[in-house]
Design an enzyme around this catalytic site. Structure first.
Site, short mmCIF file in Angstrom:
data_model
loop_
_atom_site.label_atom_id
_atom_site.label_comp_id
_atom_site.label_asym_id
_atom_site.label_seq_id
_atom_site.Cartn_x
_atom_site.Cartn_y
_atom_site.Cartn_z
N CYS C 424 -2.80 0.91 -1.91
CA CYS C 424 -2.40 1.16 -3.30
C CYS C 424 -1.28 0.25 -3.78
CB CYS C 424 -2.04 2.62 -3.49
SG CYS C 424 -0.77 3.21 -2.40
N HIS C 468 1.84 7.46 -2.77
CA HIS C 468 0.99 6.67 -3.64
C HIS C 468 1.86 5.94 -4.65
CE1 HIS C 468 -2.82 5.58 -5.30
NE2 HIS C 468 -2.62 6.16 -6.49
N ASP C 484 -4.10 3.82 -12.95
CA ASP C 484 -4.13 3.78 -11.49
C ASP C 484 -5.20 2.81 -11.03
OD1 ASP C 484 -3.97 4.13 -8.81
OD2 ASP C 484 -4.19 6.31 -8.83
#
Lengths: 320, 305, 691
Positions: C424, C468, C484
């Protein structure tokens, strides 16, 4: 300052007297039990306080909880230490006299209540403590020494009963007046002439006593007659059992007299007399005592010694 | 049953005047298989009482006057070599009687006293290694001069425990004394009395005494008396468990003499004095009777909580 | 005094066991030499006790002490501070055991042992440790009971029982103290865990950092919702934002022209304008929840959307995240209301726009920069540009992996056009770069995404591997909007969590035993249960703070004042103490009276009330006799009563108790009715006759 200390002590004694009046039998209850932490108890609380501060500073609830647990344990220990003493019954028991300046002993019976009492320490003021544990409903007898300072009947003072069980962090105690007295014989003082009338000669005869008795005759044996007096010679000749009869012998006797110690102060007189009582007793003599306020018939043996010493201890007290 | 006992008691009363209570106690003591200690000055009728009891219950009676030079063998007996038969023959001592009057028992040495008391306890005598049982029934009535008299060996406490009761007769009342003085010597009467009960019957009655009922409440009362004697500080040493058993036994016998088959607290109260008189010493140094009375008054008859 | 000052023999088993139990957790944790030295010293002491070895003299003990101090200095570099202090304390405590001979030493050793035991809580706070310490304390106190019981040859179990009983009795009191003793703020600042690593997010992010975090299964925090739990796709736990990019590393930073007070708002502090506007605009909260955080050693708190908390030490930053005044050194819990609301009204002043569009000066990542400029130029607006970018991520050959290849100088270029394998942080980092390159203000948000719902406590469990990062961009008219890019590459990560997402690419976050066990149903259920217990523990015990105390107590005491707290403490504690005392003293009950004894008491009480002088030692016959003289009229029933009573109390077993009982009662009442018109003879002489 000194006077203030004395007044405080008197007030304390008077307060104790009211709170725990003298009695030959005392059951300890909350009115009679005092309780206070020991040095270790304070150390324990100090540790708890440190942990509390640590818990606050580190924002650590478990440290706080632990410190609270220690404090709670301390509080619970108060109850347990109190309970360990509560319900104990103390009964004044027997007495073992001793010589003045030495030690006597007083018996205290410790009776348990509904639960066990462990590790109780008992002592008279200024004396050595003894430890005892009592099971529920049971009784333990303790002989506790007392210091005897002077001749005569001596008050034991207040008995100190103390316990630290179970954790030793607290001490609970009571001061009990059991109305117990110990007899102090005079301190034996050796030396001097034997202050006796009756003379050495009489005393000397004691040893050949049997020979002085006068033979009176024989009579036939009756059940119960002493076999020592049976005339065995005549029995062997077949004349049956006969008992020899003697007249009562005249006995030598020694009177120890207070009056025979002129120029000596009264206490020393008792001490001298005491010394001679012990000496004559050791020699197995028969002796009596004559004191200004009483007398003792001559006799011998341990019982006579006891009586003589008792009279010497109590003489001058105005009929003890 | 108790009528025979009643008859016996009245027969003894006709010889020992004005001492009904003591006679009843003595009889109760016998029925309870206990030995009796009479403490009194000489000339109070101790011997007469013992003799009369022996006659009435048709018991084999011996009397021994204790002196300081007596040996144990003088009481228990001795094996003597008989030149005629050339054998050792046992000469039984006076202890081999059904009723032994041990007069002035505190004049004998502790050793001799010990021999007698041991025989009382075990109801048998061991001579030359052979045990010989004493006759049944076997009673000892011991008399003792008050300790104040010189030249005596007071019985040790442990041995006093062997006597079930201690009584004292005391001086007679004025009327009794008048009757006594005007009548002929009562002692002669004792020897001419006719038996009221056979010894076998007496044994039977003793059997029944053991069956007198003592309820739980009563035993509880006795226990509280004992406990108080130990706890109260009235006495130097409290009553022993043996004293407790004796107290219950005596109370049973007293109830039996009174014609009941169960014990009541009154019975206990009556015998408490005689049973405990010689066993305990008042811590105040005074008479034990006063302290016994205090003990009695301190213990409630019926449990209160 | 004839006291025995030596330690009684029978106390030694518990003394040694207590010493061992007290130091054991520290041996586990402390330096290696401690784990060797302490057992050796305790073994030595045991041998002394057995008579195998002699007591060591001062010449041996003193050098040993010096050696221990030296070893502590070597291991910790200091002898001060909690870590080194505890090491030294444990070692010194073991040495103290060596010289323990007199009773006094034993007391000191036992009290020290309880202190050593307590210090374990500095390092470990879970329920199992607490249970262990409770058991160990029972043993230590058993040793204390042992040295106070001079009876020789008693069973040591008796001491253990006594100690266990006392601690059980102490527990309710402890609970009262725990709840009621006022919590204070720290007296002075002490940090226990200076050397202990900070966990969770840090204030900067370079490639590979989040993926490292994702390999840890430790607990980040737990959330208890008041009402509905949001679906997984909405569980974006914002922790901190990174606004500064140096070409490789994203960091948290403030533009130099902004003052702290302007940026961060704490309760009771000055209220900046943006905060006032936020307050004015907010409607009803969408979610209300309580977060219970584990220790992180950092200030960041985690929350959803736009959060407001009621706690005094929690502030709100301009970038809409919660911050605690001080580092979180122990379990910390806070209540949050979260609002899903547009934040356009906050505005984007010039300094902020400049800050959020800034990129490293020297033209790194030329290819990405060029692409961003081209695409933005051809797009109709910021929104279209972003959509195209996300689509690109979704359709190109990007891989989601925990083990990305290393990146060189131009990280964005290399990742976007060469390696295309990343976690991520790679996606968020390059996405934010692309936005800034196109002139759109953007920042990276770090936090956690997702969380596992524990059905037992209905709470959400967020672990480290849920860590995250994602991106927020400022769109005109909409304000800060979440994007995202990871979701564009691997949608499973957002919907089902890390494991499921990695599984699609044939990877697993957790290796070894922990990973293997996760598949076992029984273990899963057990771990749920353990989590439930731990959550309760964290919530009620570890997190019971000054604020919780006030909330809790105000329910009972109304207004909470120190006086009221002290009074409540004294009252509740006193009642418990008193109850225990009574229980302890009257545990043994006396036998009750039986019915005829009660009947007898009623009779005597009745007679006494009517003036008959009775003493307890009188027998029933004597009572009746005295009473009859006072009340001749009652003579006959009195006698009947006495006969009846004696029959019951003293005769052989009674056959019909009920009949007799009624009879006795009837006779007593009959007597009661006849107690009339007393004839006063002369009570005094009567009494004397009785006596």
């Amino acid at each position: 300052m000194k006077r203030f200390g004395r007044t405080a002590r008197q007030l304390w004694q008077r307060w104790l007297q009211r709170r725990i009046p003298p009695s030959r039998k005392v059951t300890l209850d909350q009115r009679r039990i005092f309780i206070f932490p020991t040095g270790y108890g304070f150390l324990f609380l100090l540790i708890a306080a440190l942990l509390f501060i640590g818990g606050i500073n580190y924002e650590n609830n478990l440290l706080l909880g632990f410190s609270f647990l220690l404090v709670s344990l301390f509080l619970i220990a108060i109850l347990h230490t109190f309970r360990n003493l509560a319900g104990v019954t103390l009964v004044a028991g027997g007495m073992r006299p001793g010589f003045a300046g030495a030690r006597g002993a007083l018996e205290v019976r410790v009776q348990g209540g509904a639960h066990a009492h462990r590790s109780l320490w008992l002592r008279w003021p200024g004396a050595v403590a003894e430890e005892v544990s009592v099971e529920p409903g049971q009784q333990q007898s303790l002989w506790l020494t007392v210091q005897l300072s002077r001749r005569g009947r001596q008050d034991s003072g207040r008995l100190r009963v103390e316990t630290r069980y179970p954790l030793g962090l607290l001490r609970s105690w009571s001061l009990v007046d059991l109305d117990h007295q110990c007899l102090a014989w005079p301190k034996p003082l050796p030396g001097g002439e034997c202050p006796a009338s009756g003379g050495e000669d009489d005393a000397g005869q004691q040893h050949q006593r049997g020979g002085n008795e006068e033979f009176e005759g024989l009579r036939s044996y009756v059940a119960g007659d002493s076999l020592r007096l049976v005339d065995w010679k005549s029995y062997a000749r077949g004349r049956g059992l006969n008992t020899k009869q003697f007249s009562d012998p005249a006995e030598g006797r020694l009177w120890l007299e207070w009056q025979r110690l002129p120029g000596v102060d009264p206490e020393s007189r008792y001490s001298r007399l005491c010394y001679w009582v012990l000496e004559l007793d050791r020699a197995g003599e028969r002796y009596g005592l004559i004191l200004p306020d009483g007398s003792l018939e001559p006799d011998l043996g341990p019982l006579q010694r006891e009586r003589a010493l008792e009279i010497l201890a109590l003489s001058g007290e105005g009929g003890g | 049953m108790s009528t025979t006992i009643g008859r016996a008691i009245s027969a003894v009363s006709s010889v020992v005047l004005g001492k009904d209570e003591q006679i009843r106690l003595a009889v109760a003591c016998m029925l309870a298989r206990g030995h009796l200690l009479i403490e009194d000055l000489p000339g109070m009728g101790k011997t007469t009482l013992a003799h009369a009891l022996a006659r009435v219950f048709s018991l084999d009676y011996r009397r021994v006057q204790f002196t300081s030079d007596m040996l144990p063998a003088d009481i228990l007996g001795v094996s003597i070599y008989d030149p005629d038969t050339r054998q050792f023959q046992l000469r039984q001592g006076p202890v081999f009687a059904q009723l032994l009057l041990a007069d002035e028992v505190n004049r004998a040495t502790p050793k001799t006293q010990g021999a007698l008391l041991e025989a009382m306890e075990e109801r048998q005598v061991t001579l030359d290694g052979v045990s010989r049982p004493l006759p049944e029934p076997f009673f000892v009535i011991a008399t003792q001069n008050p300790v104040t008299q010189a030249g005596t060996f007071p019985l040790p406490e442990s041995q006093l425990d062997r006597f079930l009761m201690r009584i004292s007769l005391g001086y007679p009342s004025a009327e009794t004394e008048l009757a006594l003085l005007s009548g002929s010597d009562r002692r002669d009467h004792a020897s001419t009395m006719k038996p009221e009960i056979s010894s076998a019957e007496l044994m039977q009655q003793m059997e029944l005494v053991g069956k007198v009922h003592a309820s739980a409440d009563l035993i509880d009362y006795v226990q509280r008396l004992l406990a108080h004697s130990r706890d109260s500080g009235l006495f130097v040493v409290g009553l022993s468990p043996r004293a407790g058993l004796g107290l219950l036994r005596a109370a049973r016998a007293w109830a039996f003499v009174a014609g009941r088959d169960y014990v009541t607290p009154e019975d206990v109260q009556v015998v408490l004095g005689p049973v405990t008189a010689h066993r305990i010493q008042a811590s105040t140094g005074g008479a034990s009777a006063t302290s016994t009375q205090q003990l009695l008054e301190a213990v409630p008859v019926v449990r209160r909580s | 005094m004839a006291r025995v000052y030596q330690v009684p023999r029978h106390a030694f088993p518990w003394l040694l066991a207590g010493a061992l139990l007290a130091s054991l957790p520290h041996l586990w944790r402390g330096p290696l030499w401690l784990a060797v030295v302490v057992p050796v010293l305790l073994g030595w002491r045991t041998l002394i006790q057995r008579g195998v070895l002699a007591m060591p003299g001062k010449l041996i003990r003193f050098p040993l002490l010096l050696a221990v101090i030296g070893a502590t200095l070597y291991s910790h570099g200091t002898v001060l501070g909690p870590e080194a202090g505890v090491t030294l304390l444990v070692a010194a405590f073991a040495l103290k055991m060596l010289e323990m001979f007199r009773l006094r030493d034993a007391y000191v050793a036992i009290i020290l042992a309880s202190f050593v035991l307590a210090t374990t809580f500095l390092f470990s706070r879970d329920p199992l440790t607490t249970l262990y310490i409770g058991v160990a304390l029972v043993v230590v106190m058993a040793a204390l009971v042992g040295i106070n019981d001079p009876e020789s040859g008693v069973s040591p179990w008796r001491h253990l029982r006594q100690s266990g009983l006392m601690i059980l009795q102490a527990l309710p009191l402890m609970l009262v103290f725990f709840v009621l003793v006022p919590r204070m703020p720290p007296l002075w600042n002490l940090q226990v865990n200076q050397q202990q690593a900070k966990t969770g997010m840090s204030d900067s992010m370079s490639p590979g950092e989040i993926s490292r975090l994702s390999r840890q299964s430790g607990i980040a925090f737990r959330v208890e919702f008041d009402g509905e739990v949001p679906p997984p796709a909405q569980r974006y736990w914002r922790g901190l934002t990174y606004g500064w990019f140096d070409g490789r590393r994203w960091s948290q930073a403030l533009p130099p022209e902004v003052r702290q007070q302007e940026y961060l708002r704490f309760p009771n502090g000055p209220s900046p304008e943006w905060y006032e506007r936020l307050l004015a605009e907010r409607g009803e909260p969408d979610w209300r929840y309580r977060v219970v955080m584990e220790r992180t050693g950092q200030q960041w708190l985690y929350a959803l959307s736009v959060p407001f908390s009621n706690r005094q030490e929690v502030g709100l930053a301009r970038d809409l995240r919660l911050v605690r005044r001080t580092d979180i050194e122990s379990t910390f819990d806070y209540q949050v209301d979260s609002y899903q609301m547009p934040v356009a009204h906050q505005g984007l002043p010039e300094w902020e726009r400049r800050f959020y569009t800034s990129l490293p000066q020297e033209g790194g990542n030329p290819r990405a920069t060029q692409m961003a400029k081209d695409w933005r130029a051809s797009a109709t607006g910021d929104g279209a540009y972003i959509t195209r970018l996300l689509l690109w991520f979704n359709q190109e050959e990007f891989y989601y992996t925990l083990e990305p290849p290393l990146l060189g100088e131009n990280t964005v270029d290399e990742f976007l056009f060469r390696t295309r394998r990343g976690f991520c942080e790679h996606y968020a980092s390059s996405f934010a770069f692309m936005l800034r390159a196109a002139g759109i203000p953007a920042r990276i948000v770090a936090g956690y995404q997702g969380g596992e719902l524990n059905p037992l406590g209905n709470h959400l469990l967020v672990r480290q591997y849920d860590a995250h990062v994602w991106v927020e961009a400022w769109l005109p008219g909409q304000g800060w909007v979440e994007f995202d890019p990871t979701g564009a590459v691997a949608p499973t990560r957002i919907e089902q969590g890390l494991d499921a997402a990695l599984a699609e690419y044939g990877e697993s976050a957790l290796t070894g035993l922990a990973g293997a066990l996760r598949g076992v149903p029984l273990f899963a259920r057990l771990s749920l249960l353990a989590d439930y217990i731990e959550f309760g523990w964290a919530k009620w015990v570890l997190g019971y703070s000054q604020q919780n105390q006030l909330e809790f107590l105000s329910r009972w005491l109304g207004k909470v004042t120190p006086q009221r707290m002290v009074m409540a403490l004294a009252a509740v504690g006193g009642v418990i103490m008193l109850a225990m005392l009574l229980w302890m003293l009257w545990r043994v009950r006396r036998p009750r009276l039986v019915w005829w004894q009660r009947e007898h008491r009623r009779m005597t009480q009745m007679l006494s009330r009517r003036g008959v002088p009775l003493a307890p030692h009188l027998t029933s016959a004597q009572i009746v006799q005295i009473a009859s003289e006072y009340f001749p009229a009652a003579g006959q029933p009195l006698q009947d009563w006495q006969r009846c009573y004696d029959t019951i109390a003293y005769r052989k077993e009674i056959t019909e108790p009920m009949v007799l009982r009624r009879q006795l009662r009837r006779l007593r009442r009959l007597v009661g009715r006849r107690l009339i018109r007393p004839i006063r003879l002369n009570p005094k002489t009567d009494l004397q006759r009785e006596a």
